[in-house]
Design an enzyme around this catalytic site. Structure first.
Site, PDB file in Angstrom:
ATOM      1  N   GLU A 112     -18.810  -6.089  10.676  1.00  0.00           N
ATOM      2  CA  GLU A 112     -19.784  -5.327  11.455  1.00  0.00           C
ATOM      3  C   GLU A 112     -20.768  -6.225  12.196  1.00  0.00           C
ATOM      4  O   GLU A 112     -21.149  -5.936  13.337  1.00  0.00           O
ATOM      5  CB  GLU A 112     -20.555  -4.366  10.537  1.00  0.00           C
ATOM      6  CG  GLU A 112     -19.706  -3.268   9.917  1.00  0.00           C
ATOM      7  CD  GLU A 112     -19.041  -3.668   8.619  1.00  0.00           C
ATOM      8  OE1 GLU A 112     -18.363  -2.817   8.004  1.00  0.00           O
ATOM      9  OE2 GLU A 112     -19.197  -4.843   8.196  1.00  0.00           O
ATOM     10  N   LYS A 151       0.847  -1.184   0.000  1.00  0.00           N
ATOM     11  CA  LYS A 151       0.000   0.000   0.000  1.00  0.00           C
ATOM     12  C   LYS A 151       0.891   1.244   0.000  1.00  0.00           C
ATOM     13  O   LYS A 151       1.805   1.362   0.810  1.00  0.00           O
ATOM     14  CB  LYS A 151      -0.912  -0.020   1.233  1.00  0.00           C
ATOM     15  CG  LYS A 151      -2.160   0.824   1.103  1.00  0.00           C
ATOM     16  CD  LYS A 151      -3.151   0.509   2.216  1.00  0.00           C
ATOM     17  CE  LYS A 151      -4.443   1.293   2.012  1.00  0.00           C
ATOM     18  NZ  LYS A 151      -5.431   1.014   3.063  1.00  0.00           N
ATOM     19  N   ARG A 157     -25.160  -2.952   7.875  1.00  0.00           N
ATOM     20  CA  ARG A 157     -24.704  -4.320   7.624  1.00  0.00           C
ATOM     21  C   ARG A 157     -24.914  -5.234   8.831  1.00  0.00           C
ATOM     22  O   ARG A 157     -24.739  -6.440   8.723  1.00  0.00           O
ATOM     23  CB  ARG A 157     -23.229  -4.289   7.224  1.00  0.00           C
ATOM     24  CG  ARG A 157     -22.965  -3.535   5.929  1.00  0.00           C
ATOM     25  CD  ARG A 157     -21.486  -3.206   5.748  1.00  0.00           C
ATOM     26  NE  ARG A 157     -20.666  -4.370   5.551  1.00  0.00           N
ATOM     27  CZ  ARG A 157     -20.305  -4.851   4.363  1.00  0.00           C
ATOM     28  NH1 ARG A 157     -20.726  -4.264   3.257  1.00  0.00           N
ATOM     29  NH2 ARG A 157     -19.536  -5.910   4.273  1.00  0.00           N
TER      30      ARG A 157
END
Length: 621
Positions: free
Chosen positions: A366, A280, A394
């Site tokens: 979640e 990243k 969610r």
């Protein structure tokens, strides 16, 4: 001379596929330089996109897009994809009103095969596309590119479990950059490194060699067994057992490895899994050094990088929550903080530093976060779940079934309620008041200012049952919170302005705009504070003393706080002219937060205009 001579020649992937292989590496360098320059001017997601430049080039070079379907997970790794598919000029208005979305969006381009914003959807969608093509007798590839922590969500494994036995020609690419938005957590990220490099494994190996060395045939047998055990522990075994042909890991920045591998995989049948290792922030040293800081950026100068440590500016609601959480944790050892991979965004960084043993980042999961909180509450702890409004959607079943049904004392600190701005439709917290107000046992609060937010958090935490505090992105009315941890009277609103004829019933963030409009109308303003339980006494009093009522919320009108107020009035047999103001019955696009509020008619001028038009119709002179 152009700074991007190769990139200037590419307006769609067919032109990319005409390039010679040797030209792809300099093209990657140009794209990476363009990304840094462009995102520094507009803001957006940077480090995740720098990590997928070569992978994106290779995918469009090998596959016949858009006939072949690329499905990007999470979505904030798709900027190179947008640049290569004819939207390079549009990047100048990235995430601005009328400009390019920061996520894949089907209405924006035929190359965006699936709209994305929430994580871990790509494998399910690509499986649907693969089986859809098979059912129609069409031959095309379906490729899911998942990563950035999205493999920690249960939905990804549900899809893998299904895809492995579905006889589907599909390719799953795991973009393994060892990062989500926050650093990754969970056994899947750690188990191989822990077992293969841990002291136990090393010590056991050495001890075994010493003992078995006295019997060479047994030592050879043990070495073979060790290799078998290693094979059982590698990531590939997991995916092979699920029915995938696993390949990798390979270097995701090496085009000479990526392209031949993808070409081979393109000709294979059945479910395939390619494990790609990327970094990243690759190619920009500052982002490589701090990929979390450079994940989502505001405007900055590339040569200087993001300047941190500057004070000033409005106190944000996220900071109000962060300060409250640390103060309440110091006062009550039962408090534990939970986040589904949003430690930075939700304001838990300082809490994690001060109370590491009471901080739980469960990854992008979640549903698990909410039921995990319920389990902690069963043991007498006081969990605080810090979650964005859009991500709480969610975990709706868990909120109802595991928390509210059992009346467990879990506090939900719901950030980004209402319009969030540049992230757009997938991230607006437009529905929470509607889906929370209908749940039994749940207290639902909306602060009108920063101090009220702190007091509501205390109210929620001290309440012996589930409670939610829903607050917007950014700053409030500029009110400095008190240091005390004082609760509010449960279910009691307050009057902020006394006027005549009309009364505003305000729920949360539009309070400042309502006060502005009320000055011009000489209207009353009630800061209702509680959506549930609503202050019925105040509501009935306002209905009795005013000719008309206006409910105001930064939530969809349908089923929201205004609807609940109307239901209460009707239950008392009160008939009164009502105007419900809130978000429109459509998905609002991305853009500046203030401009979006104006578009929705929820700024002071918009509220005044709507009320005056309604007043002219309802109360003609």
């Amino acid at each position: 001379m152009s700074a991007y001579p190769l990139l200037d020649t590419i307006h769609d992937p067919s032109q990319l596929r005409r390039l010679e292989r040797r030209q792809l590496l300099p093209l990657a360098d140009e794209i990476r330089a363009f990304l840094i320059e462009s995102v520094a001017r507009t803001g957006g997601h940077l480090s995740s996109n720098l990590g997928t430049v070569e992978l994106t080039i290779a995918l469009h070079y090998v596959f016949e897009t858009p006939r072949d379907r690329l499905v990007w997970d999470v979505g904030h790794q798709c900027y190179t994809h947008k640049i290569l598919t004819g939207r390079r000029e549009g990047m100048a208005r990235l995430r601005m009103a009328g400009g390019v979305s920061g996520f894949p969006k089907r209405t924006e381009s035929e190359y965006d095969t699936f709209g994305v914003g929430h994580s871990s959807t790509s494998i399910s969608a690509a499986l649907g596309m693969a089986l859809g093509a098979k059912q129609k007798g069409e031959k095309r590839a379906a490729i899911a590119i998942i990563g950035d922590g999205a493999m920690s969500a249960g939905m990804a494994f549900e899809a893998l479990n299904n895809a492995g036995v579905a006889d589907a020609d599909m390719l799953v690419i795991l973009n393994d950059n060892e990062m989500s938005i926050s650093p990754p957590v969970g056994a899947l990220n750690k188990y191989l490194a822990r077992i293969m490099s841990g002291n136990f494994y090393s010590a056991a190996r050495k001890a075994g060699e010493k003992v078995l060395g006295m019997a060479p045939p047994l030592l050879e047998l043990a070495k073979r067994a060790e290799e078998h055990v290693k094979g059982m522990l590698t990531p590939g075994t997991l995916f092979e057992e699920l029915g995938f042909n696993y390949i990798g890991p390979i270097d995701g920045h090496d085009l000479n490895a990526l392209i031949p591998t993808l070409q081979n995989l393109k000709d294979m049948k059945g479910p395939r899994f390619l494990h790609v290792i990327t970094k990243k922030g690759h190619g920009y040293k500052l982002a490589e050094a701090d990929p979390v800081l450079y994940h989502g950026v505001s405007k900055f100068k590339p040569e200087e990088g993001i300047q941190t440590g500057k004070g000033g500016g409005k106190l944000t609601y996220t900071r109000v929550f962060s300060d409250w959480l640390c103060d309440m944790a110091a006062a009550d050892p039962r408090l534990v903080g939970i986040t589904p991979a949003m430690g930075e965004g939700s304001g838990l960084v300082r809490f994690a530093e001060l109370f590491p043993e009471r901080y739980y980042d469960v990854g992008i999961a979640e549903q698990h976060a909410v039921t995990f909180a319920a389990g902690l509450a069963c043991e007498g702890l006081k969990p605080v779940v810090a979650i964005y409004s859009t991500f709480l959607q969610r975990a709706y079943d868990q909120l109802i079934h595991d928390v509210a049904l059992q009346n467990l004392p879990v506090t939900f600190a719901i950030d980004r309620g209402g319009l969030v701005g540049a992230d757009g439709a997938t991230h607006h917290g437009a529905f929470d008041l509607s889906f929370l107000a209908c749940i039994p046992n749940l207290v639902v609060m909306c602060p009108g200012d920063e101090n009220e937010c702190r007091r509501m958090l205390t109210t929620a935490f001290l309440h012996d049952g589930p409670a939610a505090v829903r607050y917007p992105r950014g700053g409030g009315m500029g009110i400095t919170p008190e240091t005390a941890l004082e609760p509010l009277p449960l279910g009691k609103g307050e009057m902020r302005r006394r006027g005549h004829k009309l009364a505003f019933l305000v729920f949360g963030s539009p309070l400042g705009a309502a006060l502005e409009a009320a000055e011009a109308l000489d209207a009353s303003v009630a800061n209702m504070r509680f959506v549930k339980p609503m202050d019925e006494k105040l509501l009935l009093e306002l209905a009795g003393n005013h000719e008309g009522l206006i409910t105001l919320e930064e939530n969809v009108v349908s089923g929201g706080a205004g609807s609940e107020a109307a239901r209460i009035l009707a239950s008392h047999g009160v008939v009164k002219p009502l105007l419900h103001l809130g978000l429109p019955d459509r998905f609002m696009d991305h853009g500046d937060q203030g401009l979006l509020l104006a578009e929705a008619g929820l700024d002071g001028a918009g509220i005044l205009r709507s009320v005056q038009e309604w007043q002219a119709r309802q109360f003609p002179a």
